[in-house]
Design a protein around this motif. Structure first.
Motif, PDB file in Angstrom:
ATOM      1  N   ASP A 152     -18.807  13.161  11.726  1.00 55.74           N
ATOM      2  CA  ASP A 152     -17.613  13.222  12.553  1.00 55.74           C
ATOM      3  C   ASP A 152     -16.766  11.985  12.278  1.00 55.74           C
ATOM      4  O   ASP A 152     -17.107  10.869  12.673  1.00 55.74           O
ATOM      5  N   THR A 153     -15.669  12.181  11.562  1.00 58.08           N
ATOM      6  CA  THR A 153     -14.800  11.053  11.179  1.00 58.08           C
ATOM      7  C   THR A 153     -13.544  10.994  12.048  1.00 58.08           C
ATOM      8  O   THR A 153     -12.579  10.313  11.687  1.00 58.08           O
ATOM      9  N   SER A 154     -13.566  11.698  13.177  1.00 58.63           N
ATOM     10  CA  SER A 154     -12.376  11.717  14.035  1.00 58.63           C
ATOM     11  C   SER A 154     -12.103  10.359  14.662  1.00 58.63           C
ATOM     12  O   SER A 154     -10.973  10.083  15.080  1.00 58.63           O
ATOM     13  N   SER A 155     -13.107   9.508  14.757  1.00 58.38           N
ATOM     14  CA  SER A 155     -12.902   8.190  15.371  1.00 58.38           C
ATOM     15  C   SER A 155     -12.277   7.192  14.415  1.00 58.38           C
ATOM     16  O   SER A 155     -11.908   6.083  14.831  1.00 58.38           O
ATOM     17  N   SER A 157      -9.471   5.396  12.199  1.00 65.30           N
ATOM     18  CA  SER A 157      -8.020   5.246  12.318  1.00 65.30           C
ATOM     19  C   SER A 157      -7.303   5.583  11.017  1.00 65.30           C
ATOM     20  O   SER A 157      -6.094   5.819  11.019  1.00 65.30           O
ATOM     21  N   TYR A 197     -21.418  13.703  18.092  1.00 65.36           N
ATOM     22  CA  TYR A 197     -20.179  14.456  18.224  1.00 65.36           C
ATOM     23  C   TYR A 197     -19.090  13.695  18.981  1.00 65.36           C
ATOM     24  O   TYR A 197     -17.970  14.198  19.111  1.00 65.36           O
ATOM     25  N   ARG A 198     -19.385  12.486  19.472  1.00 67.64           N
ATOM     26  CA  ARG A 198     -18.387  11.662  20.140  1.00 67.64           C
ATOM     27  C   ARG A 198     -18.829  10.205  20.072  1.00 67.64           C
ATOM     28  O   ARG A 198     -20.013   9.905  19.910  1.00 67.64           O
ATOM     29  N   SER A 380     -18.607   8.127  13.815  1.00 65.79           N
ATOM     30  CA  SER A 380     -18.564   8.133  12.350  1.00 65.79           C
ATOM     31  C   SER A 380     -19.533   7.141  11.727  1.00 65.79           C
ATOM     32  O   SER A 380     -19.669   7.114  10.500  1.00 65.79           O
ATOM     33  N   GLN A 404     -14.972  15.026   2.603  1.00 66.87           N
ATOM     34  CA  GLN A 404     -14.570  16.296   3.188  1.00 66.87           C
ATOM     35  C   GLN A 404     -15.775  17.220   3.257  1.00 66.87           C
ATOM     36  O   GLN A 404     -16.468  17.421   2.259  1.00 66.87           O
TER      37      GLN A 404
END
Length: 564
Positions: A152-155, A157, A197-198, A380, A404
């Motif tokens: 999970d690379t949403s964190s 920037s 996941y978070r 991440s 990816q």
């Protein structure tokens, strides 16, 4: 009419007329001569002389036709002698073959026509060795629990660029290993089954927090109560210890967090000063009249009382004076009560309450700011994997490339052997039991039953998991993905024993078990000498059974009867 002719006349051409009843002409005579030439191709005078000799001494009218027929057939034989010889040989060979087929027979046919021999006894020798009852199944060899790793690379920037620490296929990942480096930050491997996941921050709660605390306990880092699912200050401090163990700096605090803490601290200071001022004002307002003022009021009351008493004692007393003095006394008392009564500090107290509330809000803001500035765990930068260590099977991530999808594929680092068995066979097995399977070179290798998982339905097969004894890297490469035959002994003799086929054991009149041992030649059938040996049976396996003789002797190699 034409008179009938003899057959010989028809062939010899000496008849008086042809069959048609007409006189023979020149052409007919020529045809007759041609046929005679065909029967006697050489036309030798010896043949004619022989014909003449055969006709001597008989009646000329009767002998002429007969002699002509025989002479012509002799001419046919003399002119085709080779053909006649070959024909004669063929006839003789045919007759000889018929005679041979009638009177000469083969050994197999002779044996078939002979009387069948008396059947002999069917025997097998008594064997000596170890006897075991095995459950045999097929098993697959390989690394179990292959999973695809995603992060999970949403964190982050910025873009998720792989900057380093890319493992090679075959590498092993354990607790606190670095799976990858993304944007200069590590991806730390921790034990756990729930994916990250978070990002975990102070005050959060849930199963992922409980998993983090349990993972910290597994690697020897104190993160507070492992049973608690709240990310508290102890868990935040554990993040610092985690990154120190991994060799990296902890994740930086969010932007502006330090300024928020300073601002909140200044707010607390101001609120504390306001509260102090309000308390001082309340203290001043609530102190009441001084002792001097109270004393003065008491003195005025006492003076008014004395004057009233004197006025009443005068003779004659003046009612007006007494009345005025009574009013003065009442007024003095009222003034004294007013001075002695508690002061009204409601406004001061309200001001104090407001200052206190402001201070509480400032302190809460400071706590919140400090909590926001505590270390956190970005999603991440952690990778949870169950059943560590794990083996890297394939790597999709490349250094310098954008991450990816799937980063890599990992599986259990320990080679496992798995198979299945029918329920009746599986119930004979137990965890910890030993098994054997064949290596590619034909050698037998040991394994231990690690788990037995019942099937979902009554007709479903049970899953059996094995842990092989240590294997060399070469053996692992050869075995990975192979299907092997696994033997699991469910019963075995303590050592070498005598055993015979089950068919050799019969029941005696008293229910005892016995075998029939042949003393003579089994081929003699019913005439062969045998003896019965009473035995005690033991383990039965693969169609054989252990036998222990009683008083009678029974040795390895003795022939026992299994059929007649």
């Amino acid at each position: 009419m034409t008179e009938p002719q003899e057959p010989g006349d028809l062939l010899s051409g000496e008849s008086d007329a042809p069959l048609t009843g007409e006189e023979p002409g020149p052409d007919d005579a020529g045809a007759t001569d041609a046929f005679d030439d065909l029967l006697t191709p050489d036309g030798s005078p010896d043949a004619d002389a022989a014909v003449d000799a055969e006709t001597e001494g008989g009646d000329e009218a009767e002998a002429a036709p007969r002699v002509g027929w025989a002479a012509r057939w002799r001419r046919v034989f003399d002119g085709n002698r080779t053909l006649w010889i070959v024909a004669a040989i063929a006839v003789v060979a045919l007759v000889a073959g018929l005679l041979v087929g009638r009177f000469v027979i083969s050994p197999a046919e002779a044996a078939a026509r002979a009387d069948p021999p008396e059947p002999g006894l069917i025997t097998v020798p008594v064997e000596y060795g170890a006897l075991s009852n095995d459950v045999t199944i097929r098993g697959e060899v390989g690394y179990a629990d292959a999973v695809e790793v995603t992060l999970d690379t949403s964190s982050l920037s910025g873009p998720a660029i792989v900057t380093g620490r890319v493992p090679a296929p075959g590498a092993e990942l354990g607790p606190l290993s670095i799976a990858l480096e993304i944007a200069g930050r590590p991806v730390i491997v921790l034990p756990g089954d729930l994916p990250a996941y978070r990002s975990l921050r102070f005050g959060m709660s849930g199963p992922d927090v409980a998993q983090f605390k349990q993972a910290m306990a597994a690697v020897g880092i104190d993160a507070g109560d492992p049973a608690s699912d709240v990310f508290d200050a102890a868990a935040a401090q554990a993040v610092i210890a985690l990154y120190e163990r991994a060799g990296y700096t902890p994740p930086p605090a969010p932007e502006g967090a330090d300024e928020s803490v300073r601002s909140a601290a200044e707010g607390v200071t101001a609120a504390q000063q306001s509260l102090t001022a309000a308390n001082e004002e309340l203290a001043g307002a609530g102190s009441g009249a001084s002792a001097v003022a109270l004393r003065e009021a008491d003195n005025q009351v006492a003076s008014a009382q004395r004057q009233l008493d004197a006025a009443r004692a005068a003779d004659p007393a003046d009612p007006l004076v007494v009345a005025d003095l009574e009013d003065a006394l009442v007024l003095a008392k009222l003034r004294r009560d007013e001075i002695a009564a508690p002061p009204d500090t409601r406004m001061q107290r309200a001001a104090v309450d407001a200052a206190r509330a402001q201070l509480a809000q400032a302190q809460e803001a400071l706590t919140k700011a400090r909590e926001d500035a505590l270390p956190h765990l970005p999603s991440s930068e952690v990778l949870y994997l169950g059943s560590l260590p794990r083996r890297v099977d394939a790597v999709a991530a490349a250094r310098g490339a954008l991450l990816q999808g799937v980063a890599m594929t990992v599986s259990g680092a320990t080679l496992e052997l798995t198979g299945s068995a029918a329920e009746p066979d599986a119930r004979l097995l137990e965890v910890g039991g030993e098994a054997t399977f064949e290596l590619p070179d034909g050698a037998v290798h040991r394994a231990v039953i690690a788990e037995i998982v019942p099937g979902e339905g009554s007709s479903d097969r049970w899953a059996i998991g094995f842990t092989p004894d240590p294997l060399t890297p070469e053996q692992i490469m050869q075995l990975q993905g192979a299907n092997v035959r696994v033997s699991i002994p469910v019963g075995a003799t303590a050592g070498d024993v005598l055993y015979v086929p089950l068919a050799a054991v019969t029941a005696g009149p008293g229910g005892e078990s016995r075998v029939e041992v042949v003393e003579g030649d089994p081929r003699e059938g019913g005439r062969a000498q045998t003896r019965l040996v009473v035995v005690e049976t033991g383990l039965a396996a693969d169609g054989s059974v252990e036998v222990r003789p009683g008083e009678d002797a029974l040795e390895e190699g003795d022939l026992v009867v299994v059929g007649r």
